[in-house]
Design a protein around this motif. Structure first.
Motif, PDB file in Angstrom:
ATOM      1  N   UNK A  31       6.542   7.942  -1.178  1.00  0.00           N
ATOM      2  CA  UNK A  31       6.428   8.821   0.072  1.00  0.00           C
ATOM      3  C   UNK A  31       5.384   8.602   1.131  1.00  0.00           C
ATOM      4  N   UNK A  32       4.332   7.812   0.483  1.00  0.00           N
ATOM      5  CA  UNK A  32       3.160   7.906   1.122  1.00  0.00           C
ATOM      6  C   UNK A  32       2.763   6.160   1.422  1.00  0.00           C
ATOM      7  N   UNK A  33       3.824   5.440   1.635  1.00  0.00           N
ATOM      8  CA  UNK A  33       3.571   4.087   1.596  1.00  0.00           C
ATOM      9  C   UNK A  33       2.527   3.450   2.816  1.00  0.00           C
ATOM     10  N   UNK A  34       2.186   4.593   3.722  1.00  0.00           N
ATOM     11  CA  UNK A  34       0.990   4.140   4.421  1.00  0.00           C
ATOM     12  C   UNK A  34      -0.247   4.155   3.902  1.00  0.00           C
ATOM     13  N   UNK A  35      -0.413   4.741   2.799  1.00  0.00           N
ATOM     14  CA  UNK A  35      -1.838   4.693   2.038  1.00  0.00           C
ATOM     15  C   UNK A  35      -1.992   3.474   1.062  1.00  0.00           C
ATOM     16  N   UNK A  36      -0.961   2.518   0.921  1.00  0.00           N
ATOM     17  CA  UNK A  36      -0.909   1.506   0.013  1.00  0.00           C
ATOM     18  C   UNK A  36       0.263   0.350   0.604  1.00  0.00           C
ATOM     19  N   UNK A  37      -0.162  -0.073   1.785  1.00  0.00           N
ATOM     20  CA  UNK A  37       0.830  -1.026   2.480  1.00  0.00           C
ATOM     21  C   UNK A  37       0.702  -2.348   1.481  1.00  0.00           C
ATOM     22  N   UNK A  38       1.752  -2.915   1.105  1.00  0.00           N
ATOM     23  CA  UNK A  38       1.944  -4.460   0.496  1.00  0.00           C
ATOM     24  C   UNK A  38       1.778  -4.294  -0.850  1.00  0.00           C
ATOM     25  N   UNK A  39       1.550  -2.992  -1.480  1.00  0.00           N
ATOM     26  CA  UNK A  39       1.609  -2.794  -2.856  1.00  0.00           C
ATOM     27  C   UNK A  39       3.008  -2.240  -3.677  1.00  0.00           C
ATOM     28  N   UNK A  40       2.956  -2.647  -4.840  1.00  0.00           N
ATOM     29  CA  UNK A  40       4.384  -2.562  -5.350  1.00  0.00           C
ATOM     30  C   UNK A  40       4.198  -1.618  -6.650  1.00  0.00           C
ATOM     31  N   UNK A  41       5.155  -0.381  -6.707  1.00  0.00           N
ATOM     32  CA  UNK A  41       5.107   0.331  -7.773  1.00  0.00           C
ATOM     33  C   UNK A  41       4.995   0.063  -9.189  1.00  0.00           C
ATOM     34  N   UNK A  42       5.951  -1.110  -9.427  1.00  0.00           N
ATOM     35  CA  UNK A  42       6.174  -1.880 -10.727  1.00  0.00           C
ATOM     36  C   UNK A  42       5.004  -2.314 -11.129  1.00  0.00           C
ATOM     37  N   UNK A  43       4.092  -2.902 -10.273  1.00  0.00           N
ATOM     38  CA  UNK A  43       2.774  -3.525 -10.832  1.00  0.00           C
ATOM     39  C   UNK A  43       1.580  -2.264 -11.126  1.00  0.00           C
ATOM     40  N   UNK A  46       2.705  -0.794 -14.544  1.00  0.00           N
ATOM     41  CA  UNK A  46       2.715  -1.630 -15.725  1.00  0.00           C
ATOM     42  C   UNK A  46       1.153  -1.461 -16.057  1.00  0.00           C
ATOM     43  N   UNK A  47       0.011  -1.408 -14.959  1.00  0.00           N
ATOM     44  CA  UNK A  47      -1.199  -1.131 -15.139  1.00  0.00           C
ATOM     45  C   UNK A  47      -1.434   0.317 -16.021  1.00  0.00           C
ATOM     46  N   UNK A  48      -0.802   1.138 -15.417  1.00  0.00           N
ATOM     47  CA  UNK A  48      -0.860   2.565 -15.987  1.00  0.00           C
ATOM     48  C   UNK A  48      -0.714   2.569 -17.382  1.00  0.00           C
ATOM     49  N   UNK A  49       0.592   2.046 -17.712  1.00  0.00           N
ATOM     50  CA  UNK A  49       1.095   2.117 -19.201  1.00  0.00           C
ATOM     51  C   UNK A  49       0.276   1.177 -20.037  1.00  0.00           C
ATOM     52  N   UNK A  50      -0.619   0.241 -19.623  1.00  0.00           N
ATOM     53  CA  UNK A  50      -1.427  -0.763 -20.448  1.00  0.00           C
ATOM     54  C   UNK A  50      -2.603   0.203 -20.752  1.00  0.00           C
ATOM     55  N   UNK A  51      -2.912   1.158 -19.945  1.00  0.00           N
ATOM     56  CA  UNK A  51      -4.210   2.120 -20.040  1.00  0.00           C
ATOM     57  C   UNK A  51      -3.966   3.657 -20.127  1.00  0.00           C
ATOM     58  N   UNK A  52      -3.601   4.193 -21.368  1.00  0.00           N
ATOM     59  CA  UNK A  52      -3.186   5.428 -21.494  1.00  0.00           C
ATOM     60  C   UNK A  52      -4.336   6.328 -21.188  1.00  0.00           C
TER      61      UNK A  52
END
Length: 193
Positions: A31-43, A46-52
Motif C-alpha cells: 500500500x505504501x510503495x513510496x516508502x521503499x521504491x525498488x524493494x521487493x516484498x519477497x526479499x 525471506x529476511x524476516x523468516x530467517x530472523x524470528x
C-alpha cells in the motif's frame, strides 16, 4: 509485551501470530510503495523468516500501534530498515518519560514506563533526530502528537531530552526535562533486519 512472552527468554511468535503479522506487513508494504521504491516484498519476507527474533520485535511494534514498514535497505549490511509509520506517535507507547534515570528522579506522579526501557524490551532503537526527519520525507507524521528521539549524551547529562513533531508543515525539534511525560508524547522506533 504479550503475556505468553513475558516469562520466556525466547522471543518467538506462534505460527498463527507469524502468519498474521507477515500478512499485515505485506499489505502495508504494498500500500505504501513510496516508502521503499525498488524493494521487493519477497526479499524482505525471506529476511524476516530467517530472523524470528526480529519478527517478534516487529510484532511488538505492531501491537503497540507503531504500524512498522520498510523505509530502506542498507546495501553494505544487506539489512532492511523498518520505522514506525503510524500517523501519530504509537498509542501503546505514550505517557512515558525518557529513561530510567528520569523516572527514578520523579518524586510523584511517576509514569508506568520509559521510552528507552520500552524500546529495549521490544528489541528496537529510538529514532534519532536525523531518522525522524527522514521519516517525515515519506509523509506527514505527528501532526497532533510528538515523539521522543534518541537524545545526545551531552543534553541528557544536563537533565534534558529531545522530542520532535510536525506543525505548520515544519519539523520541529524541542527539549524537555527527561522526566516529563504527556498523553500525546510517545516514541518511534527503528529495527534493522
Amino acid at each position: 509485551m504479550t503475556k505468553n512472552n513475558e516469562t520466556s527468554s525466547i522471543k518467538e511468535l506462534s505460527p498463527e501470530q507469524r502468519e498474521e503479522l507477515l500478512g499485515t506487513l505485506k499489505a502495508r508494504f504494498e500500500k505504501n510503495m513510496n516508502r521503499h521504491k525498488g524493494l521487493e516484498w519477497a526479499k524482505v519476507q525471506a529476511k524476516l523468516e530467517a530472523n524470528p527474533e526480529k519478527l517478534w520485535s516487529l510484532h511488538e511494534m505492531e501491537i503497540t500501534g507503531g504500524e512498522p514498514d520498510v523505509v530502506g535497505h542498507d546495501e553494505k549490511t544487506d539489512e532492511y530498515i523498518f520505522y514506525d509509520c503510524s500517523a501519530e506517535s504509537p498509542k501503546g507507547r505514550r505517557s512515558v518519560c525518557y529513561d530510567r534515570e528520569a523516572l527514578e528522579s520523579r518524586k510523584a506522579h511517576k509514569p508506568e514506563n520509559t521510552a528507552i526501557d520500552m524500546a529495549a524490551a521490544m528489541g528496537i532503537e529510538l529514532l534519532t533526530e536525523e531518522q525522524y526527519r527522514e521519516l517525515q520525507k515519506l509523509g506527514n507524521f505527528d501532526m497532533k502528537t510528538s515523539s521522543w528521539v534518541n537524545t545526545p549524551a551531552n543534553i541528557r547529562k544536563l537533565g534534558g531530552a529531545i522530542f520532535c513533531d510536525r506543525r505548520y508543515d515544519t519539523i520541529f525539534m524541542y527539549h524537555n526535562g527527561a522526566d516529563s511525560y504527556y498523553a500525546a508524547r510517545g516514541f518511534r522506533g527503528s529495527l534493522r533486519v
